[in-house]
Scaffold this motif. Structure first.
Motif, PDB file in Angstrom:
ATOM      1  N   UNK B  79       0.361   6.766  -1.273  1.00 35.00           N
ATOM      2  CA  UNK B  79      -0.628   6.832  -2.357  1.00 35.00           C
ATOM      3  C   UNK B  79      -1.710   7.814  -1.919  1.00 35.00           C
ATOM      4  N   UNK B  80      -2.232   8.576  -2.899  1.00 37.64           N
ATOM      5  CA  UNK B  80      -3.225   9.633  -2.634  1.00 37.64           C
ATOM      6  C   UNK B  80      -4.432   9.398  -3.535  1.00 37.64           C
ATOM      7  N   UNK B  81      -5.631   9.686  -3.029  1.00 38.93           N
ATOM      8  CA  UNK B  81      -6.838   9.578  -3.850  1.00 38.93           C
ATOM      9  C   UNK B  81      -7.347  10.987  -4.153  1.00 38.93           C
ATOM     10  N   UNK B  82      -7.566  11.266  -5.441  1.00 38.52           N
ATOM     11  CA  UNK B  82      -8.053  12.602  -5.788  1.00 38.52           C
ATOM     12  C   UNK B  82      -9.583  12.636  -5.738  1.00 38.52           C
ATOM     13  N   UNK B  83     -10.156  13.811  -6.082  1.00 39.69           N
ATOM     14  CA  UNK B  83     -11.611  13.980  -5.952  1.00 39.69           C
ATOM     15  C   UNK B  83     -12.385  13.110  -6.942  1.00 39.69           C
ATOM     16  N   UNK B  84     -11.697  12.661  -7.982  1.00 42.12           N
ATOM     17  CA  UNK B  84     -12.351  11.776  -8.963  1.00 42.12           C
ATOM     18  C   UNK B  84     -12.123  10.284  -8.630  1.00 42.12           C
ATOM     19  N   UNK B  85     -11.676  10.025  -7.407  1.00 43.75           N
ATOM     20  CA  UNK B  85     -11.420   8.643  -6.964  1.00 43.75           C
ATOM     21  C   UNK B  85     -10.271   7.937  -7.699  1.00 43.75           C
ATOM     22  N   UNK B  86      -9.452   8.739  -8.350  1.00 41.65           N
ATOM     23  CA  UNK B  86      -8.258   8.142  -8.954  1.00 41.65           C
ATOM     24  C   UNK B  86      -7.171   8.094  -7.884  1.00 41.65           C
ATOM     25  N   UNK B  87      -6.344   7.059  -7.935  1.00 38.15           N
ATOM     26  CA  UNK B  87      -5.262   6.917  -6.949  1.00 38.15           C
ATOM     27  C   UNK B  87      -3.916   7.203  -7.617  1.00 38.15           C
ATOM     28  N   UNK B  88      -3.088   7.971  -6.930  1.00 37.44           N
ATOM     29  CA  UNK B  88      -1.818   8.442  -7.485  1.00 37.44           C
ATOM     30  C   UNK B  88      -0.647   8.093  -6.558  1.00 37.44           C
ATOM     31  N   UNK B  89       0.464   7.789  -7.215  1.00 44.06           N
ATOM     32  CA  UNK B  89       1.725   7.650  -6.482  1.00 44.06           C
ATOM     33  C   UNK B  89       2.583   8.874  -6.766  1.00 44.06           C
ATOM     34  N   UNK B  90       3.519   9.157  -5.873  1.00 40.17           N
ATOM     35  CA  UNK B  90       4.424  10.305  -6.029  1.00 40.17           C
ATOM     36  C   UNK B  90       5.837   9.787  -6.291  1.00 40.17           C
ATOM     37  N   UNK B  91       6.308   9.971  -7.509  1.00 43.29           N
ATOM     38  CA  UNK B  91       7.683   9.624  -7.904  1.00 43.29           C
ATOM     39  C   UNK B  91       8.108   8.199  -7.510  1.00 43.29           C
ATOM     40  N   UNK B  92       7.283   7.206  -7.819  1.00 42.10           N
ATOM     41  CA  UNK B  92       7.634   5.833  -7.404  1.00 42.10           C
ATOM     42  C   UNK B  92       8.938   5.333  -8.039  1.00 42.10           C
ATOM     43  N   UNK B  93       9.271   5.902  -9.219  1.00 46.60           N
ATOM     44  CA  UNK B  93      10.524   5.504  -9.875  1.00 46.60           C
ATOM     45  C   UNK B  93      11.725   5.807  -8.972  1.00 46.60           C
ATOM     46  N   UNK B  94      11.642   6.931  -8.243  1.00 43.98           N
ATOM     47  CA  UNK B  94      12.753   7.319  -7.378  1.00 43.98           C
ATOM     48  C   UNK B  94      12.920   6.332  -6.220  1.00 43.98           C
ATOM     49  N   UNK B  95      11.798   5.890  -5.681  1.00 39.89           N
ATOM     50  CA  UNK B  95      11.871   4.904  -4.594  1.00 39.89           C
ATOM     51  C   UNK B  95      12.396   3.571  -5.101  1.00 39.89           C
ATOM     52  N   UNK B  96      11.953   3.208  -6.300  1.00 44.69           N
ATOM     53  CA  UNK B  96      12.408   1.938  -6.872  1.00 44.69           C
ATOM     54  C   UNK B  96      13.920   1.948  -7.093  1.00 44.69           C
ATOM     55  N   UNK B  97      14.400   3.043  -7.685  1.00 38.79           N
ATOM     56  CA  UNK B  97      15.848   3.148  -7.946  1.00 38.79           C
ATOM     57  C   UNK B  97      16.640   3.108  -6.630  1.00 38.79           C
ATOM     58  N   UNK B  98      16.157   3.861  -5.648  1.00 39.27           N
ATOM     59  CA  UNK B  98      16.881   3.900  -4.376  1.00 39.27           C
ATOM     60  C   UNK B  98      16.835   2.550  -3.664  1.00 39.27           C
ATOM     61  N   UNK B  99      15.686   1.871  -3.784  1.00 35.98           N
ATOM     62  CA  UNK B  99      15.556   0.558  -3.155  1.00 35.98           C
ATOM     63  C   UNK B  99      16.653  -0.382  -3.655  1.00 35.98           C
ATOM     64  N   UNK B 100      16.843  -0.394  -4.951  1.00 39.49           N
ATOM     65  CA  UNK B 100      17.860  -1.303  -5.491  1.00 39.49           C
ATOM     66  C   UNK B 100      19.281  -0.832  -5.206  1.00 39.49           C
ATOM     67  N   UNK B 101      19.464   0.477  -5.035  1.00 39.88           N
ATOM     68  CA  UNK B 101      20.785   0.951  -4.577  1.00 39.88           C
ATOM     69  C   UNK B 101      21.051   0.458  -3.159  1.00 39.88           C
TER      70      UNK B 101
END
Lengths: 355, 355
Positions: B79-101
């Protein structure tokens, strides 16, 4: 004078025993544990004082390496009580040697012999009432080691716990076992960890075995991963084939576990002039032998079941049922082995060790 | 009306935070964890109520299947925090799909999307002060699942725990990395679990990697186990080779992890007209290219390091140092990826997801 941490065991006995709540005539395999457990922790490059205490959950940090990187190995052994109430182990030296070979392959520290052997003896002595007399009864022993160091970094742990837990067992009969020969899935790679008793090897087998179960087969006969032409193991056991009057089993390798039951059968065969050849059997040979009637028996060999006869196998949608034998070699060997284990036959090999 | 156990999270907050004791400028990777953890237990065929509570050891029965049979899988995310204090994930759908595989391959139950995704979001929100702004800073997320069922029986567990733990991270720099090409050891088998993010795959690599370390190499480039002629992965990362002006990386397979960084590089290359071919590179080709000077770069790609440049490799006792590049493609790609992750460049792909 330096302190040897394995000189003394720290022993905390359970206030009460749960033995009276156990139905020893109906024991599900590996599910009920004795009153005590043994453990010994490794950190800062050395083993600490071995501890025996009441069987109970252990606190584990969620970042423990065993959860993330699978550093975990084990052994399966049995203790037997003879008619004079003496308790015996079967070739514990072999399990100890293999345990440390597994440890090395998994980049884990070797366990000192006194921790392993004295651990077994002291724990069995404290819970000796859990070992029941009579052929078929045994106490299943489970020495294992897990990585307890913290941190989600993919590198070997700096901390480990060696443990022994014990479970009373009846003779392990799986019913009539049909097996499926693997055409796609495999259990081990060349240069991999298939020869180690590593936790990761087992979880890899569950899904293909479940697929086989759904087709009506209880186990998978694994083939080599590169060509799927060589027969290697049956489920979690070494596998033997009787073709005409000769037994065949694959040589040990990086893909095949150096089973204690397997090696005992080899020595037994030599003593009793049973024809046995150690070489890979090809799938093509097995099919040929099944078709021309020269295939007489298939069986798995391992500590839990000792010998597990297989009644038929499937390959590429064809099922081959084995002919019923009058005096199967599988049962003859099982009898010989279990008689030695239970001290009902002379142990000419020196395999049995008194606790 | 049936109760959906994932509708609500049970949340127990820590009384105090340990955040002030952490030196965010000097963070050893994956060793310090945030104040809370998330877990959800599976039993009787269903998932229970997800729980968030203070990070603490969990009690585990010594016969828990994960210790003996290695049913354990994980994901690595950030997870990354941008300059506006928003927090972002990077392609979490891909991790979720792979986790269940991975779960399916290890005969474990699939984790419901709300447990995985809401688990991440709620946990990150509670510990949001642990995500620091600035390029290079991130919160490493570790979803994982372990077999918690009891019993030393080599079959799939009936009980599991899904967990998420989180560790603040600085950019991960391994120094100048030299690698050794595997001639004997391997990380995966055909028909095995190499494509799954399974714990057992990692422990298998530790010993060969330690041997490489002793020879002065930080990582191993794995080759196919049958012939050792195809280059497959570098350490725990996917591997890329730049020969002349083209990037090469192996196709995903049962032996190769479908890495999120790897697949993002493929898409980035397509967008930015970077020449890239997905095909196996042979050891022989690599040697040839190193000798004639057409081999320009080698790098690993994975979540922890993003891109890990490799400065040289050894094969059969010969060491090949790569030429220094003025503007290495490895760093260009790393910049592009990390700028998207930190919201410093436009995300034309829709990869970033706001918490």
């Amino acid at each position: 004078m330096s302190h040897n941490p394995t000189d003394t065991f720290e022993i905390k006995k359970a206030a009460t025993s749960k033995i009276d709540s156990v139905d020893f005539e109906n024991l599900p395999f590996g599910s009920i544990f004795t009153d005590h457990m043994m453990y010994c922790d490794y950190k800062d490059g050395q083993w600490g004082t071995p501890v025996i205490e009441p069987y109970a959950p252990i606190p584990m940090d969620p970042s423990s390496r065993v959860f993330h990187y699978g550093q975990a190995i084990f052994e399966g052994m049995k203790a037997y009580k003879d008619e004079q109430d003496e308790i015996w182990l079967f070739r514990p030296d072999q399990n100890f040697i293999r345990f440390n070979k597994s440890a090395t392959r998994l980049a884990m520290p070797e366990v000192p012999e006194p921790v392993f052997m004295e651990g077994l003896k002291q724990l069995i002595n404290i819970d000796k009432d859990w070992v029941k007399k009579g052929k078929g009864n045994s106490l299943y022993l489970r020495p294992f080691m897990i990585a307890t160091g913290h941190g989600v970094i993919a590198s070997p742990s700096a901390q480990y716990r060696f443990m022994i837990i014990m479970s009373p067992a009846k003779s392990y009969y799986q019913g009539e076992v049909k097996v499926l020969i693997a055409e796609h899935y495999s259990r081990a790679a060349n240069g991999g960890i298939g020869a180690a008793k590593a936790a990761g090897n087992y979880s890899a087998q569950f899904y293909p075995t479940r697929l086989a179960n759904e087709q009506g087969y209880q186990q998978v006969i694994w083939t080599d991963d590169a060509t799927h032409t060589k027969l290697e193991e049956a489920g979690t056991m070494n596998v033997f084939f009787k073709i005409n009057d000769t037994l065949y089993t694959a040589p040990t390798s990086e893909r095949i576990l150096d089973g204690v039951t397997r090696k005992s059968i080899l020595e037994l065969a030599k003593r009793d002039n049973i024809k046995l050849e150690v070489r890979s059997v090809l799938v093509a040979e097995l099919l040929e032998a099944a078709k021309d009637g020269s295939l007489k028996e298939i069986f798995g060999a391992g500590t839990a079941a000792v010998i597990n006869p297989i009644i038929g196998f499937a390959y590429q949608d064809n099922y081959y049922e084995l002919p019923k034998q009058e005096n199967p070699i599988a049962l003859e060997i099982k009898d010989k082995l279990t008689n030695i284990q239970h001290k009902l036959a002379e142990d000419t090999f020196g395999w049995t060790v008194k606790i």
